[in-house]
Design an enzyme around this catalytic site. Structure first.
Site, PDB file in Angstrom:
ATOM      1  N   CYS A 150       0.856  -1.188   0.000  1.00 34.43           N
ATOM      2  CA  CYS A 150       0.000   0.000   0.000  1.00 34.43           C
ATOM      3  C   CYS A 150       0.890   1.236   0.000  1.00 34.43           C
ATOM      4  O   CYS A 150       1.708   1.407   0.895  1.00 34.43           O
ATOM      5  CB  CYS A 150      -0.921   0.022   1.213  1.00 34.43           C
ATOM      6  SG  CYS A 150      -1.955   1.496   1.221  1.00 34.43           S
ATOM      7  N   ASN A 211      -0.289  -3.728  -7.082  1.00 35.63           N
ATOM      8  CA  ASN A 211      -0.961  -2.705  -6.305  1.00 35.63           C
ATOM      9  C   ASN A 211      -0.805  -1.386  -7.072  1.00 35.63           C
ATOM     10  O   ASN A 211      -0.350  -1.376  -8.213  1.00 35.63           O
ATOM     11  CB  ASN A 211      -0.361  -2.631  -4.894  1.00 35.63           C
ATOM     12  CG  ASN A 211      -1.376  -2.142  -3.866  1.00 35.63           C
ATOM     13  OD1 ASN A 211      -2.117  -1.189  -4.120  1.00 35.63           O
ATOM     14  ND2 ASN A 211      -1.415  -2.787  -2.720  1.00 35.63           N
TER      15      ASN A 211
HETATM   16  C1  LIG Z   1     -10.030   3.138  -3.584  1.00 36.95           C
HETATM   17  C2  LIG Z   1      -9.018   2.037  -3.612  1.00 36.95           C
HETATM   18  C3  LIG Z   1      -8.707   1.356  -2.441  1.00 36.95           C
HETATM   19  C4  LIG Z   1      -7.768   0.333  -2.443  1.00 36.95           C
HETATM   20  N1  LIG Z   1      -7.512  -0.331  -1.280  1.00 36.95           N
HETATM   21  C5  LIG Z   1      -6.648  -1.365  -1.285  1.00 36.95           C
HETATM   22  C6  LIG Z   1      -6.425  -2.137  -0.105  1.00 36.95           C
HETATM   23  O1  LIG Z   1      -7.013  -1.897   0.953  1.00 36.95           O
HETATM   24  N2  LIG Z   1      -5.561  -3.178  -0.176  1.00 36.95           N
HETATM   25  C7  LIG Z   1      -4.915  -3.511  -1.334  1.00 36.95           C
HETATM   26  O2  LIG Z   1      -4.160  -4.490  -1.342  1.00 36.95           O
HETATM   27  N3  LIG Z   1      -5.100  -2.810  -2.463  1.00 36.95           N
HETATM   28  C8  LIG Z   1      -5.960  -1.744  -2.471  1.00 36.95           C
HETATM   29  N4  LIG Z   1      -6.170  -1.047  -3.631  1.00 36.95           N
HETATM   30  C9  LIG Z   1      -5.454  -1.442  -4.856  1.00 36.95           C
HETATM   31  C10 LIG Z   1      -6.300  -2.376  -5.714  1.00 36.95           C
HETATM   32  O3  LIG Z   1      -6.628  -3.551  -5.004  1.00 36.95           O
HETATM   33  C11 LIG Z   1      -5.578  -2.752  -7.023  1.00 36.95           C
HETATM   34  O4  LIG Z   1      -4.381  -3.416  -6.714  1.00 36.95           O
HETATM   35  C12 LIG Z   1      -5.217  -1.554  -7.878  1.00 36.95           C
HETATM   36  O5  LIG Z   1      -6.241  -0.578  -7.804  1.00 36.95           O
HETATM   37  C13 LIG Z   1      -4.978  -1.915  -9.350  1.00 36.95           C
HETATM   38  O6  LIG Z   1      -6.121  -2.436  -9.977  1.00 36.95           O
HETATM   39  P1  LIG Z   1      -7.158  -1.551 -10.856  1.00 36.95           P
HETATM   40  O7  LIG Z   1      -6.373  -0.765 -11.839  1.00 36.95           O
HETATM   41  O8  LIG Z   1      -8.095  -2.540 -11.449  1.00 36.95           O
HETATM   42  O9  LIG Z   1      -7.856  -0.647  -9.884  1.00 36.95           O
HETATM   43  C14 LIG Z   1      -7.108  -0.014  -3.652  1.00 36.95           C
HETATM   44  C15 LIG Z   1      -7.420   0.676  -4.830  1.00 36.95           C
HETATM   45  C16 LIG Z   1      -8.369   1.692  -4.827  1.00 36.95           C
HETATM   46  C17 LIG Z   1      -8.698   2.381  -6.102  1.00 36.95           C
END
Ligand SMILES: Cc1cc2nc3c(=O)[nH]c(=O)nc-3n(C[C@H](O)[C@H](O)[C@H](O)COP(=O)(O)O)c2cc1C
Ligand SMILES: Cc1cc2nc3c(=O)[nH]c(=O)nc-3n(C[C@H](O)[C@H](O)[C@H](O)COP(=O)(O)OP(=O)(O)OC[C@H]3O[C@@H](n4cnc5c(N)ncnc54)[C@H](O)[C@@H]3O)c2cc1C
Ligand code: FES
Lengths: 324, 263
Positions: A150, A211
């Protein structure tokens, strides 16, 4: 070219380590809350749950209030977030488990922390609870995902950027559980395979990536950082090409290790691209914010994309983008 | 009252599924554009203060835009849009016959039960949810007075979009109504002691209305804005600081008790 198949000739089921998934799609931690959707759904959302497994928001040993607002905004072809792992802490989290015990899908618990002890404490608390809980009062917690990546929490660099620190977290958690153990990698490194290898050597069963990318957005008027945390994590379609490259690198370096690929998946074709780069399952994050129907749409599109290319299953397409 | 009363109201019906809605009427008022959409499911469930998440048509935008319910008439849901950036500009340009995707109604509603005297205080586009509120209050037999403030002539022409019987308008350049802000209007009003204040507008206005309401010994509600991702409680992206800690504008809000917000 292989001739196309009928839609019903495609079998979407995959095996992610010991987890049997009905199809390859899972939610990306932090972007999809089962109970919040169930409250806003007409039918039985637990029965109609669109993902093959549920990955809840990262939970930490102690409660965290997260970062000051604002926390999200749109960016070109993507978005940035600086939530800061807001969560109620593992004790309260365990207290709420009975509310969603009726979910039929496997659950992969995302675990966060600042030290190996903190991660291990969360895993231990859950294992202790599961050891004596009535089966009907807990969901099917079948795996863990260690979020060492994170970008939004204060206090030093991300653990996931340091292979030795990553290995220490994995080792501490491996000692607490025999369940399926994933490690979620950070893309904020020059060589993603280093932490990937360290995690597997320390006992991880599989890897999730990526992430978010550490990033910054300015307020148009004041030219000061827009997010309350100054920086945040970038995701969405803008990061997909980088995420694909990283998944392919890890698949190439660690053949046979189950991978959950993610980053900018909006369509079934995006999901198929991650599978072609070696992913067994695919995470969907920001796309959840485009509409409630996004996950079921992406599953249907994935089936159609596989059929159109003559792939009878995701496994048939897995890794075809990798060097022979 | 406050925390408890709003909590009760936070359980207004919310709906995450998307409806494809045809734009059935468009009218432009200065900087604002009023729309009516054929949205039976949303119109049938909504309460004043709730909002919808609107997909910007054309595919160029990832996140949906939150917009308040401006009016509800039968199966028609009304929206009022001010172009502030690229997404709202595209939405403001919608024409009759185009289709947009809306999810909602979402969020908490303005409590209205038992209210006999209501004072609605709006600033700029923040006036949007107050029209629907005024309609409901009037139907319920309440006395409704509204004080709306606008920046300049172009924004103030938007006053024409509203139909409230006792409406006082202020504009900062004096182009429409009284010169000054909505606070100057309030200073001249005689609010009966059981008046309930409803405020929506920029943070500075909410702060001023909060102080004024406390000074007058009145109670009230404020509807707040925040940047949103999911709009439905999942991401914790839209929190604001309140006396009850960080709360989500999309699910515990957008309507909060006036004395619990920290604008
Ligand atoms: C609002 C938000 C909250 C997130 N919270 C977490 C989290 O608590 N733990 C985690 O491992 N990744 C978290 N992520 C990352 C996502 O799980 C993911 O790895 C990342 O957004 C890439 O995928 P995407 O492009 O489909 O969003 C978060 C992403 C967003 C947008
Ligand atoms: C509960 C609620 C009700 C609202 N009701 C109305 C309404 O009835 N009519 C109306 O015209 N506007 C309303 N707004 C504000 C409206 O959502 C923003 O003006 C709009 O999102 C701006 O999008 P953009 O693409 O033009 O701006 P950009 O600045 O280009 O948008 C970038 C990102 O920031 C977000 N954003 C920017 N400004 C705001 C803002 N003020 N509030 C929330 N998010 C913002 C956008 O949604 C987008 O994700 C409301 C906001 C909230 C939270
Ligand atoms: S916008 Fe996601 S929780 Fe409010």
């Amino acid at each position: 070219m292989t001739p196309p198949l009928e839609l019903e000739q495609v079998m979407l089921a995959v095996e992610l380590g010991p987890l049997r998934l009905e199809h390859p799609l899972v939610d990306a931690s932090g972007t999809f809350d089962l109970l919040e959707y169930a409250r806003r759904y007409r039918g039985d959302f637990f029965a109609d749950f669109p993902y093959a497994a549920y990955v809840p928001k990262t939970v930490t040993a102690d409660a965290r209030t997260g970062n000051p607002p604002p926390r999200v905004t749109e960016t070109p072809s993507g978005m940035i977030n600086g939530i800061g792992l807001e969560n109620p802490g593992i004790d309260a989290w365990i207290g709420g488990l009975s509310e969603w015990a009726a979910l039929r899908r496997p659950v992969i618990v995302s675990v966060g922390g600042n030290s190996p002890d903190q991660y291990a404490a969360v895993v231990r608390a859950l294992e202790t609870h599961l050891a004596s809980a009535f089966a009907a009062t807990v969901p099917r917690l079948e795996g863990f995902e260690l979020n060492v990546s994170c970008p939004n929490v204060a206090g030093g660099p991300q653990i996931g950027a340091d292979p030795a620190a990553t290995a220490a977290v994995v080792g501490a958690c491996r000692a607490e559980t025999t369940r399926f153990l994933l490690v979620k990698l950070t893309p904020n490194v020059s060589d993603v395979t280093l932490a990937a290898r360290a995690a597997v050597e320390a006992g991880a069963d599989g890897l999730s990536l990526v992430n978010t990318f550490k990033a910054m957005v300015l307020d148009r008027e004041t030219l000061r950082p827009f997010l309350g945390n100054r920086t945040g994590g970038l995701c969405g379609p803008a990061i997909k090409p980088i995420a694909l490259r990283m998944v392919a690198e890890v698949a190439q370096a660690l053949p046979g290790v189950p991978l959950v690929g993610m980053g900018g998946v909006i369509s079934g074709l995006d999901a198929l691209e991650f599978i072609a780069c070696g992913a067994t399952a695919v995470g969907v994050g920001a796309a959840n914010f485009t509409g409630f129907e996004a996950p079921s749409r992406i599953v249907a599109e994935l089936r159609a994309e596989l059929a159109a290319r003559g792939f009878a299953s995701p496994a048939a397409a897995r890794g075809i983008a990798l060097d022979a | 009252m406050t925390a408890k009363a709003v909590d009760d109201h936070a359980h207004s019906e919310q709906w995450a599924e998307t409806s494809h809605c045809r734009v059935s009427a468009v009218r432009r008022f200065g900087a604002f554009t009023a729309f009516e959409l054929v949205a039976p499911r949303i119109a049938g469930k909504a309460a004043p203060g709730q909002f919808v998440m609107v997909t910007v048509p054309g595919g160029g935008f990832l996140l949906r835009r939150p917009l308040s319910m401006f009016t509800v008439h039968g199966d028609r849901a009304g929206l009022l849009v001010e172009a502030r950036g690229a997404g709202s500009e595209r939405l403001a340009g919608l024409e009759v016959g185009e289709t947009v995707d809306l999810a909602g109604p979402l969020g908490s509603a303005f409590p209205t039960k038992g209210v006999t005297n209501a004072l609605l205080v709006g600033g700029g586009i923040g006036c949007a949810p107050l029209q629907y509120l005024a309609d409901e209050l009037v139907t319920a037999g309440a006395n409704v007075t509204a004080a709306f403030g606008f920046r300049d002539f172009r924004a103030a022409r938007a006053a024409g979009a509203f139909a409230v019987e006792r409406l006082w308008v202020a504009s900062e350049d004096g182009a429409v109504g009284r010169r000054g802000t909505v606070m100057d209007v309030l200073a001249e009003l005689d609010a009966p002691p059981n008046t309930v204040v409803y405020a929506c507008g920029p943070a500075a206005m909410i702060g001023a209305v909060q102080r004024w309401t406390l000074e007058q010994g009145l109670r009230g509600y404020a509807s707040l804005e925040a940047h949103m991702a999911c709009g439905s409680g999942s991401c914790r992206g839209c929190v604001v600081d309140t006396t009850r800690g960080k709360l989500r504008v999309c699910s515990e809000g957008p309507v909060f008790a006036l004395d619990e917000v920290r604008p």
